[in-house]
Design a protein around this motif. Sequence first.
Motif, PDB file in Angstrom:
ATOM      1  N   PRO A 178       0.819  -1.208   0.000  1.00  0.00           N
ATOM      2  CA  PRO A 178       0.000   0.000   0.000  1.00  0.00           C
ATOM      3  C   PRO A 178       0.856   1.263   0.000  1.00  0.00           C
ATOM      4  N   LEU A 179       0.330   2.302  -0.629  1.00  0.00           N
ATOM      5  CA  LEU A 179       1.043   3.576  -0.660  1.00  0.00           C
ATOM      6  C   LEU A 179       1.147   4.142   0.757  1.00  0.00           C
ATOM      7  N   ARG A 180       2.275   4.761   1.062  1.00  0.00           N
ATOM      8  CA  ARG A 180       2.539   5.204   2.422  1.00  0.00           C
ATOM      9  C   ARG A 180       2.180   6.667   2.662  1.00  0.00           C
ATOM     10  N   SER A 181       2.162   7.468   1.604  1.00  0.00           N
ATOM     11  CA  SER A 181       1.891   8.891   1.766  1.00  0.00           C
ATOM     12  C   SER A 181       0.394   9.170   1.580  1.00  0.00           C
ATOM     13  N   ARG A 182       0.035  10.443   1.618  1.00  0.00           N
ATOM     14  CA  ARG A 182      -1.357  10.874   1.555  1.00  0.00           C
ATOM     15  C   ARG A 182      -1.613  11.510   0.189  1.00  0.00           C
ATOM     16  N   TYR A 183      -2.628  10.975  -0.527  1.00  0.00           N
ATOM     17  CA  TYR A 183      -2.892  11.409  -1.896  1.00  0.00           C
ATOM     18  C   TYR A 183      -4.368  11.759  -2.086  1.00  0.00           C
ATOM     19  N   TRP A 184      -4.588  12.659  -3.052  1.00  0.00           N
ATOM     20  CA  TRP A 184      -5.945  12.968  -3.505  1.00  0.00           C
ATOM     21  C   TRP A 184      -5.945  12.857  -5.024  1.00  0.00           C
ATOM     22  N   LEU A 185      -6.713  11.917  -5.523  1.00  0.00           N
ATOM     23  CA  LEU A 185      -6.855  11.703  -6.965  1.00  0.00           C
ATOM     24  C   LEU A 185      -7.985  12.559  -7.508  1.00  0.00           C
ATOM     25  N   LEU A 186      -7.667  13.389  -8.504  1.00  0.00           N
ATOM     26  CA  LEU A 186      -8.666  14.139  -9.263  1.00  0.00           C
ATOM     27  C   LEU A 186      -8.655  13.588 -10.687  1.00  0.00           C
ATOM     28  N   ALA A 187      -9.758  12.977 -11.102  1.00  0.00           N
ATOM     29  CA  ALA A 187      -9.783  12.348 -12.426  1.00  0.00           C
ATOM     30  C   ALA A 187     -11.129  12.595 -13.089  1.00  0.00           C
ATOM     31  N   GLN A 188     -11.110  12.573 -14.418  1.00  0.00           N
ATOM     32  CA  GLN A 188     -12.336  12.694 -15.208  1.00  0.00           C
ATOM     33  C   GLN A 188     -12.415  11.517 -16.177  1.00  0.00           C
ATOM     34  N   ARG A 189     -13.573  10.889 -16.210  1.00  0.00           N
ATOM     35  CA  ARG A 189     -13.749   9.679 -17.018  1.00  0.00           C
ATOM     36  C   ARG A 189     -13.668   9.958 -18.510  1.00  0.00           C
ATOM     37  N   GLY A 190     -13.824  11.223 -18.899  1.00  0.00           N
ATOM     38  CA  GLY A 190     -13.716  11.573 -20.306  1.00  0.00           C
ATOM     39  C   GLY A 190     -12.288  11.756 -20.789  1.00  0.00           C
ATOM     40  N   ASP A 191     -11.318  11.447 -19.936  1.00  0.00           N
ATOM     41  CA  ASP A 191      -9.904  11.549 -20.310  1.00  0.00           C
ATOM     42  C   ASP A 191      -9.648  10.731 -21.567  1.00  0.00           C
ATOM     43  N   GLU A 192      -9.244  11.407 -22.645  1.00  0.00           N
ATOM     44  CA  GLU A 192      -9.037  10.742 -23.930  1.00  0.00           C
ATOM     45  C   GLU A 192      -7.641  10.147 -24.062  1.00  0.00           C
ATOM     46  N   ASP A 238      -7.396   2.896 -14.165  1.00  0.00           N
ATOM     47  CA  ASP A 238      -6.077   2.513 -13.671  1.00  0.00           C
ATOM     48  C   ASP A 238      -5.718   3.330 -12.431  1.00  0.00           C
ATOM     49  N   ALA A 239      -6.008   4.620 -12.492  1.00  0.00           N
ATOM     50  CA  ALA A 239      -5.700   5.484 -11.351  1.00  0.00           C
ATOM     51  C   ALA A 239      -6.605   5.170 -10.167  1.00  0.00           C
ATOM     52  N   GLU A 240      -7.882   4.906 -10.428  1.00  0.00           N
ATOM     53  CA  GLU A 240      -8.789   4.565  -9.338  1.00  0.00           C
ATOM     54  C   GLU A 240      -8.310   3.331  -8.593  1.00  0.00           C
ATOM     55  N   ASP A 241      -7.814   2.349  -9.329  1.00  0.00           N
ATOM     56  CA  ASP A 241      -7.314   1.136  -8.692  1.00  0.00           C
ATOM     57  C   ASP A 241      -5.993   1.402  -7.960  1.00  0.00           C
ATOM     58  N   PHE A 242      -5.094   2.135  -8.596  1.00  0.00           N
ATOM     59  CA  PHE A 242      -3.776   2.344  -8.008  1.00  0.00           C
ATOM     60  C   PHE A 242      -3.862   3.155  -6.724  1.00  0.00           C
ATOM     61  N   TYR A 243      -4.752   4.149  -6.697  1.00  0.00           N
ATOM     62  CA  TYR A 243      -4.885   5.012  -5.525  1.00  0.00           C
ATOM     63  C   TYR A 243      -6.062   4.593  -4.641  1.00  0.00           C
ATOM     64  N   ARG A 244      -6.382   3.314  -4.670  1.00  0.00           N
ATOM     65  CA  ARG A 244      -7.430   2.805  -3.788  1.00  0.00           C
ATOM     66  C   ARG A 244      -7.036   3.085  -2.332  1.00  0.00           C
ATOM     67  N   ASN A 245      -8.049   3.319  -1.532  1.00  0.00           N
ATOM     68  CA  ASN A 245      -7.872   3.661  -0.116  1.00  0.00           C
ATOM     69  C   ASN A 245      -7.301   5.060   0.087  1.00  0.00           C
ATOM     70  N   GLN A 246      -7.172   5.817  -0.997  1.00  0.00           N
ATOM     71  CA  GLN A 246      -6.802   7.224  -0.909  1.00  0.00           C
ATOM     72  C   GLN A 246      -8.026   8.076  -1.271  1.00  0.00           C
TER      73      GLN A 246
END
Length: 207
Positions: A149-163, A169-177
Amino acid sequence: MQTQDFHRRPLLIYLHGFLSSPQSFKCQLMRERLAANNPHIVFCAPQIPPYPSIARQSLVALLEGFLQSGDCGPVGLLGSSMGGFWCTYLGERLHLPAVLINPAVRPSRFMPAYVGQVLRPYNGGPQEYRLTESDVATMGRLEAELAQPLRSRYWLLAQRGDETLDCCDAEDFYRNQRQTVEEGGDHGFQGFARYCDPIVEFLFNQQ
């Protein structure tokens, strides 16, 4: 930028995307918003070369220089696309919080498409780059250093329309963040201005 000018002020470091620059829209908007609403925060946006080994060396040296100087206050990272990857790499290495905008989770997946081409910055700068298979392999090794698991504190900002990148992939990688994933949008992240002040809150006012 001279660390003696910090006087223990917070430092926000913005890391731009692949072939982008500190002149990008989001970078300039964040700079302007800080100047208007949080002028006590120092803003730094280095130019990042596309070569993974050189980028890693320069970014680690930059951050370690700031942290070891004893002159700056809390440090927060903000990165877009490839800059999101570098924020995560630095965040894990140096235990720093980061906000990631449509981040590249595994850049080695898209880099082979650029191998051998003459690459130029999107802002029209005079620089020219050529990636090699060795660069792709180096990026793969850097990716492997990021263990769950990632050790630091992250906030993922993503848009599903990303072309450009699949936000799943990001939602899975930053799970629990912390995650904010919006419908629609694009790789540039539409409506970024809405998040400038909350980003500052997350990086410097939350533990």
